[in-house]
Scaffold this motif. Sequence first.
Motif, mmCIF file in Angstrom:
data_model
loop_
_atom_site.group_PDB
_atom_site.id
_atom_site.type_symbol
_atom_site.label_atom_id
_atom_site.label_comp_id
_atom_site.label_asym_id
_atom_site.label_seq_id
_atom_site.Cartn_x
_atom_site.Cartn_y
_atom_site.Cartn_z
ATOM 1 N N GLU A 1 52.252 -20.956 -6.018
ATOM 2 C CA GLU A 1 53.397 -21.952 -5.302
ATOM 3 C C GLU A 1 53.755 -21.518 -4.147
ATOM 4 O OE1 GLU A 1 55.818 -22.411 -8.686
ATOM 5 O OE2 GLU A 1 54.403 -23.497 -9.835
ATOM 6 N N VAL A 2 53.913 -20.341 -4.038
ATOM 7 C CA VAL A 2 54.599 -19.821 -2.534
ATOM 8 C C VAL A 2 53.415 -20.153 -1.416
ATOM 9 C CG1 VAL A 2 54.996 -17.712 -1.275
ATOM 10 C CG2 VAL A 2 56.053 -18.182 -3.610
ATOM 11 N N LEU A 3 52.122 -19.715 -1.813
ATOM 12 C CA LEU A 3 51.038 -19.906 -1.101
ATOM 13 C C LEU A 3 50.579 -21.309 -0.503
ATOM 14 C CD1 LEU A 3 48.547 -17.096 -2.385
ATOM 15 C CD2 LEU A 3 49.924 -16.994 -0.157
ATOM 16 N N LEU A 4 50.923 -22.245 -1.423
ATOM 17 C CA LEU A 4 50.796 -23.605 -1.215
ATOM 18 C C LEU A 4 51.728 -24.081 -0.222
ATOM 19 C CD1 LEU A 4 49.764 -24.752 -4.986
ATOM 20 C CD2 LEU A 4 48.283 -24.704 -2.839
ATOM 21 N N GLN A 5 52.706 -23.536 -0.105
ATOM 22 C CA GLN A 5 53.806 -23.981 0.673
ATOM 23 C C GLN A 5 53.606 -23.994 2.106
ATOM 24 O OE1 GLN A 5 57.471 -22.193 -0.243
ATOM 25 N NE2 GLN A 5 57.465 -22.970 -2.099
ATOM 26 N N ASP A 6 52.591 -23.331 2.453
ATOM 27 C CA ASP A 6 52.132 -22.986 3.842
ATOM 28 C C ASP A 6 50.577 -23.865 4.091
ATOM 29 O OD1 ASP A 6 50.915 -22.444 6.512
ATOM 30 O OD2 ASP A 6 51.336 -20.368 6.267
ATOM 31 N N ASN A 7 50.498 -25.015 4.800
ATOM 32 C CA ASN A 7 49.427 -26.090 4.773
ATOM 33 C C ASN A 7 48.212 -25.330 5.438
ATOM 34 O OD1 ASN A 7 50.448 -28.113 3.479
ATOM 35 N ND2 ASN A 7 51.049 -29.175 5.214
ATOM 36 N N ASP A 8 48.656 -24.048 6.234
ATOM 37 C CA ASP A 8 47.454 -23.358 6.732
ATOM 38 C C ASP A 8 46.636 -22.360 5.552
ATOM 39 O OD1 ASP A 8 47.700 -23.742 9.463
ATOM 40 O OD2 ASP A 8 48.361 -21.950 10.126
ATOM 41 N N ASN A 9 47.402 -22.120 4.679
ATOM 42 C CA ASN A 9 46.536 -21.424 3.487
ATOM 43 C C ASN A 9 45.714 -22.258 2.870
ATOM 44 O OD1 ASN A 9 47.950 -19.090 4.142
ATOM 45 N ND2 ASN A 9 49.352 -19.636 2.663
ATOM 46 N N ILE A 10 45.963 -23.591 3.026
ATOM 47 C CA ILE A 10 45.110 -24.581 2.254
ATOM 48 C C ILE A 10 43.753 -25.035 3.032
ATOM 49 C CG2 ILE A 10 45.046 -27.024 1.183
ATOM 50 C CD1 ILE A 10 48.128 -26.517 0.858
ATOM 51 N N GLU A 11 44.004 -25.220 4.273
ATOM 52 C CA GLU A 11 43.107 -25.880 5.392
ATOM 53 C C GLU A 11 42.584 -25.018 6.298
ATOM 54 O OE1 GLU A 11 45.736 -28.639 7.391
ATOM 55 O OE2 GLU A 11 45.935 -29.786 5.604
ATOM 56 N N ASN A 12 43.194 -23.663 6.545
ATOM 57 C CA ASN A 12 42.727 -22.960 7.881
ATOM 58 C C ASN A 12 41.872 -21.663 7.182
ATOM 59 O OD1 ASN A 12 42.092 -21.317 9.958
ATOM 60 N ND2 ASN A 12 44.200 -21.263 10.619
ATOM 61 N N THR A 13 40.677 -21.752 7.227
ATOM 62 C CA THR A 13 39.928 -20.496 6.257
ATOM 63 C C THR A 13 40.329 -19.195 7.064
ATOM 64 O OG1 THR A 13 38.017 -20.973 8.027
ATOM 65 C CG2 THR A 13 37.870 -21.886 5.792
ATOM 66 N N ASN A 14 40.903 -19.167 8.269
ATOM 67 C CA ASN A 14 41.309 -17.980 9.036
ATOM 68 C C ASN A 14 42.524 -17.612 8.599
ATOM 69 O OD1 ASN A 14 38.592 -17.662 10.331
ATOM 70 N ND2 ASN A 14 39.441 -19.230 11.864
ATOM 71 N N ALA A 15 43.275 -18.447 8.069
ATOM 72 C CA ALA A 15 44.835 -18.091 7.502
ATOM 73 C C ALA A 15 44.909 -16.708 6.630
ATOM 74 C CB ALA A 15 45.440 -19.319 6.938
ATOM 75 N N LYS A 16 46.264 -16.091 6.967
ATOM 76 C CA LYS A 16 46.170 -14.787 6.073
ATOM 77 C C LYS A 16 46.207 -15.110 4.431
ATOM 78 C CE LYS A 16 49.762 -11.238 5.539
ATOM 79 N NZ LYS A 16 51.100 -10.696 6.012
ATOM 80 N N GLY A 17 46.865 -16.323 4.244
ATOM 81 C CA GLY A 17 46.880 -16.628 2.563
ATOM 82 C C GLY A 17 45.718 -17.078 2.230
#
Length: 119
Positions: A16-32
């Motif tokens: 749930e915490v990780l889902l709060q950052d859209n980059d973690n969902i859309e950006n394959t290079n994102a940290k999470g």
Amino acid sequence: MIQTEKEYNAIVERVEVLLQDNDNIENTNAKGYIELNLLSDLVADYEERTYPVKKPSLVEVIKMRMAEMGLNQKRLSELLGVSTSRVSEYLNGKSEPPLNVAREISRKLSIDASIVLGV
């Protein structure tokens, strides 16, 4: 692999915490991104093992389809070409439809044949 409900709850909180950052969902290079995907897979595996979804019974599916189509037992009996008492028996689990009626249930109510046949 998640072993306990406590582990499951902790991982769900992290997801749930990780889902709060859209980059973690859309950006394959994102940290999470990788963490989110791995944890989501673990949660899905645990839920499938711990909370399996049972297949609906034919009676449940027929009743749902009747509601969707606005059918009552009388109208269903007309649609299937059987008596209302026979439809009542099917819906109460007192008898199963013979193959010819099962075929009509599948066709006229658009219910998958595997559900009608119980396979």
